[in-house]
Design a protein around this motif. Structure first.
Motif, mmCIF file in Angstrom:
data_model
loop_
_atom_site.group_PDB
_atom_site.id
_atom_site.type_symbol
_atom_site.label_atom_id
_atom_site.label_comp_id
_atom_site.label_asym_id
_atom_site.label_seq_id
_atom_site.Cartn_x
_atom_site.Cartn_y
_atom_site.Cartn_z
ATOM 1 N N UNK A 56 0.833 -1.198 0.000
ATOM 2 C CA UNK A 56 0.000 0.000 0.000
ATOM 3 C C UNK A 56 0.870 1.250 0.000
ATOM 4 N N UNK A 57 1.903 1.253 0.830
ATOM 5 C CA UNK A 57 2.825 2.382 0.888
ATOM 6 C C UNK A 57 3.594 2.537 -0.427
ATOM 7 N N UNK A 58 3.972 1.378 -1.006
ATOM 8 C CA UNK A 58 4.729 1.407 -2.259
ATOM 9 C C UNK A 58 3.886 2.000 -3.384
ATOM 10 N N UNK A 59 2.605 1.689 -3.379
ATOM 11 C CA UNK A 59 1.696 2.214 -4.399
ATOM 12 C C UNK A 59 1.236 3.635 -4.079
ATOM 13 N N UNK A 60 1.692 4.144 -2.927
ATOM 14 C CA UNK A 60 1.313 5.480 -2.467
ATOM 15 C C UNK A 60 -0.199 5.625 -2.370
ATOM 16 N N UNK A 61 -0.837 4.560 -1.882
ATOM 17 C CA UNK A 61 -2.288 4.551 -1.726
ATOM 18 C C UNK A 61 -2.652 4.936 -0.295
ATOM 19 N N UNK A 62 -3.826 5.529 -0.162
ATOM 20 C CA UNK A 62 -4.343 5.874 1.154
ATOM 21 C C UNK A 62 -4.846 4.611 1.845
ATOM 22 N N UNK A 63 -4.426 4.394 3.102
ATOM 23 C CA UNK A 63 -4.758 3.152 3.808
ATOM 24 C C UNK A 63 -6.268 2.948 3.913
ATOM 25 N N UNK A 64 -6.990 3.954 4.339
ATOM 26 C CA UNK A 64 -8.434 3.802 4.535
ATOM 27 C C UNK A 64 -9.156 3.545 3.222
ATOM 28 N N UNK A 65 -8.644 4.086 2.126
ATOM 29 C CA UNK A 65 -9.246 3.846 0.816
ATOM 30 C C UNK A 65 -8.865 2.471 0.284
ATOM 31 N N UNK A 66 -7.581 2.105 0.428
ATOM 32 C CA UNK A 66 -7.090 0.844 -0.125
ATOM 33 C C UNK A 66 -7.712 -0.358 0.545
ATOM 34 N N UNK A 67 -8.055 -0.234 1.844
ATOM 35 C CA UNK A 67 -8.591 -1.375 2.592
ATOM 36 C C UNK A 67 -9.999 -1.124 3.126
ATOM 37 N N UNK A 69 -11.295 0.981 5.095
ATOM 38 C CA UNK A 69 -11.458 1.291 6.512
ATOM 39 C C UNK A 69 -12.102 2.680 6.620
ATOM 40 N N UNK A 70 -13.360 2.727 6.272
ATOM 41 C CA UNK A 70 -14.093 3.983 6.288
ATOM 42 C C UNK A 70 -15.508 3.698 6.779
ATOM 43 N N UNK A 71 -16.166 4.731 7.246
ATOM 44 C CA UNK A 71 -17.488 4.550 7.825
ATOM 45 C C UNK A 71 -18.584 4.389 6.779
ATOM 46 N N UNK A 72 -19.729 3.922 7.247
ATOM 47 C CA UNK A 72 -20.933 3.850 6.433
ATOM 48 C C UNK A 72 -22.014 4.657 7.147
ATOM 49 N N UNK A 141 -9.586 -7.329 -1.402
ATOM 50 C CA UNK A 141 -9.830 -7.908 -2.721
ATOM 51 C C UNK A 141 -11.085 -7.355 -3.395
ATOM 52 N N UNK A 142 -12.236 -7.470 -2.732
ATOM 53 C CA UNK A 142 -13.468 -6.979 -3.358
ATOM 54 C C UNK A 142 -13.407 -5.469 -3.551
ATOM 55 N N UNK A 143 -12.755 -4.789 -2.637
ATOM 56 C CA UNK A 143 -12.547 -3.351 -2.773
ATOM 57 C C UNK A 143 -11.825 -3.037 -4.083
ATOM 58 N N UNK A 144 -10.813 -3.836 -4.384
ATOM 59 C CA UNK A 144 -10.068 -3.655 -5.632
ATOM 60 C C UNK A 144 -10.908 -4.033 -6.847
ATOM 61 N N UNK A 185 -23.426 -6.138 0.591
ATOM 62 C CA UNK A 185 -23.437 -5.071 1.598
ATOM 63 C C UNK A 185 -22.175 -4.220 1.471
ATOM 64 N N UNK A 186 -21.034 -4.861 1.292
ATOM 65 C CA UNK A 186 -19.780 -4.116 1.148
ATOM 66 C C UNK A 186 -19.812 -3.228 -0.092
ATOM 67 N N UNK A 187 -20.295 -3.757 -1.195
ATOM 68 C CA UNK A 187 -20.313 -3.003 -2.441
ATOM 69 C C UNK A 187 -21.232 -1.789 -2.350
ATOM 70 N N UNK A 188 -22.288 -1.902 -1.572
ATOM 71 C CA UNK A 188 -23.206 -0.775 -1.406
ATOM 72 C C UNK A 188 -22.648 0.285 -0.470
ATOM 73 N N UNK A 189 -21.947 -0.141 0.568
ATOM 74 C CA UNK A 189 -21.464 0.805 1.577
ATOM 75 C C UNK A 189 -20.036 1.289 1.328
ATOM 76 N N UNK A 190 -19.216 0.462 0.659
ATOM 77 C CA UNK A 190 -17.814 0.802 0.466
ATOM 78 C C UNK A 190 -17.012 0.729 1.744
ATOM 79 N N UNK A 191 -17.597 0.087 2.769
ATOM 80 C CA UNK A 191 -16.941 -0.004 4.072
ATOM 81 C C UNK A 191 -16.841 -1.456 4.507
ATOM 82 N N UNK A 192 -15.727 -1.820 5.142
ATOM 83 C CA UNK A 192 -15.515 -3.181 5.603
ATOM 84 C C UNK A 192 -16.250 -3.453 6.912
#
Length: 316
Positions: A56-67, A69-72, A141-144, A185-192
Motif C-alpha cells: 500500500x505504501x509502495x503504491x502510495x495509496x491511502x490506507x483507509x481507501x485501499x482497505x 477502513x471507512x465509515x458507512x 480484494x473486493x474493494x479492488x 453489503x460491502x459493495x453498497x457501503x464501500x466499508x468493511x
C-alpha cells in the motif's frame, strides 16, 4: 454512482491473497509456543497484513481507501445487523442440504474448540476470522475488484474464495452464500465494517449455541432454544426450516434495497443484479489468483475426504 474507493490494483491484491493462502496452508500445521493451536492462523494473517501495508505504501495509496477502513451510514449498520440475523435460517438450510451429500467435520471441530476455554473459542472462531477475513477478502480484494466496475463478478469470486477459505465442503456452500450477502453489503457501503458485524453475528451465535449445547445438553436446547433448531429430522422441522429460510431471504432483499437508498447508490444495486460493468472493462483475474484457487481447492478436498478417512481408520 460508481464505486469511489481508491483501492490497490487487482494484480496486487491477488498476489497478497496468494501469499495469505500459502501461509495459511503452512501455518495450520505449525505449533507456536505459548499460543493456543486454534490461533495458529495468526502466523499467516499478521505477516500478510504487513506485506499488504508495505505494498500500500509502495503504491502510495491511502490506507483507509485501499482497505475500505471507512465509515458507512449509521442506518446501514443497523440494516447489516438485521440482514445477519435474517440470514441465519438461510445459511442453516444450505448447511443442512450440504450435510446430506458431503461428510461433516463440524462436530469434530466444535468438540476440539469447546475443549479449550470458551474465551479462546470466541477469539479463534469469531474475532480473528472476522477481522482478518473481512480485511483481506472484502476490504482488500473486493474493494479492488469493485474499482473495475464489475460488481457482480467481484462479489461472486470473493464469495467463492471465502467458501474455499474454510477448506471443507461441509462449510463451503453456506460460507459462499454468506459471502455473497456480505459482498453485496460491502459493495453498497464501500466499508468493511458492516460486513464485520454480519460475520461476527454469524460466527458468534454459532459459538454460543455450541457452548450451550456442550454445557447443558440436548434437553436444555430443545426447551429454551427450539426456535433455533433447523434441519430435516421430521416433516414439521423440514417445513419450519424452509419457511424460515424463505422469510429470511425476503427480509434480506428488503434490507439490501433499503441500504442502497440510504447509501445513495440504487443504480449500483441494479448493476449488481443485472451484471455487466461500468466504465472501461478491466480484468480481475491473474495467474496468482488462479494458483491460490487451485491450492485452496486441493486443501478443501484433502480436509473434506482424506482426513475423515484417516480419522475413521484410527477409530477402527
Amino acid at each position: 454512482m460508481t464505486f469511489q474507493n481508491k483501492a490497490l490494483p487487482p494484480k496486487t491484491v491477488n498476489l497478497i491473497f496468494l501469499i495469505l493462502t500459502i501461509l495459511i496452508l503452512v501455518g495450520s500445521s505449525i505449533n507456536i509456543p505459548f499460543i493456543p493451536k486454534a490461533w495458529g492462523t495468526l502466523i499467516a494473517y499478521i505477516p500478510t497484513l504487513i506485506i499488504a501495508i508495505i505494498l500500500c505504501r509502495k503504491k502510495e495509496a491511502n490506507f483507509s481507501e485501499a482497505f475500505a477502513f471507512k465509515g458507512a451510514k449509521p442506518l446501514s449498520f443497523l440494516l447489516a445487523f438485521i440482514i445477519a440475523i435474517a440470514a441465519l435460517p438461510l445459511v442453516r438450510l444450505v448447511s443442512e442440504l450440504t450435510g446430506l451429500v458431503f461428510p461433516s467435520l463440524m462436530q469434530t471441530i466444535a468438540g476440539a474448540i469447546m475443549g479449550d476455554q470458551l474465551i479462546i473459542a470466541i477469539i479463534s472462531t469469531a474475532v480473528i476470522p472476522v477481522i482478518f477475513e473481512e480485511f483481506f477478502l472484502r476490504g482488500t480484494m473486493l474493494n479492488s475488484y469493485n474499482t473495475t466496475g464489475r460488481y457482480r463478478l467481484g462479489i461472486i469470486v470473493t464469495a467463492i474464495l471465502f467458501g474455499l477459505f474454510h477448506m471443507n465442503f461441509s462449510q463451503f456452500f453456506y460460507a459462499t452464500v454468506l459471502g455473497i450477502i456480505i459482498g453485496i453489503v460491502f459493495t453498497l457501503t464501500g466499508s468493511v465494517f458492516p460486513g464485520m458485524i454480519m460475520h461476527l453475528v454469524n460466527n458468534g451465535i454459532s459459538i454460543l449455541m455450541s457452548a450451550l449445547y456442550g454445557t447443558y445438553g440436548v434437553e436444555f436446547m430443545q426447551e429454551h432454544f427450539s426456535f433455533m433448531e433447523f434441519g430435516f429430522a421430521d416433516t414439521a422441522q423440514t417445513i419450519k426450516t424452509i419457511i424460515s429460510a424463505i422469510i429470511g431471504l425476503v427480509i434480506i432483499c428488503l434490507c439490501i434495497r433499503a441500504m442502497a437508498k440510504v447509501e445513495g447508490c440504487p443504480d449500483r444495486l441494479t448493476r449488481i443484479v443485472k451484471g455487466g460493468y461500468e466504465g472501461e472493462k478491466q480484468k480481475i483475474a491473474s495467474p496468482t489468483l488462479v494458483i491460490a484457487l487451485i491450492l485452496l481447492a486441493i486443501g478443501t478436498v484433502f480436509v473434506s475426504f482424506v482426513i475423515p478417512i484417516y480419522l475413521n481408520s484410527m477409530q477402527g
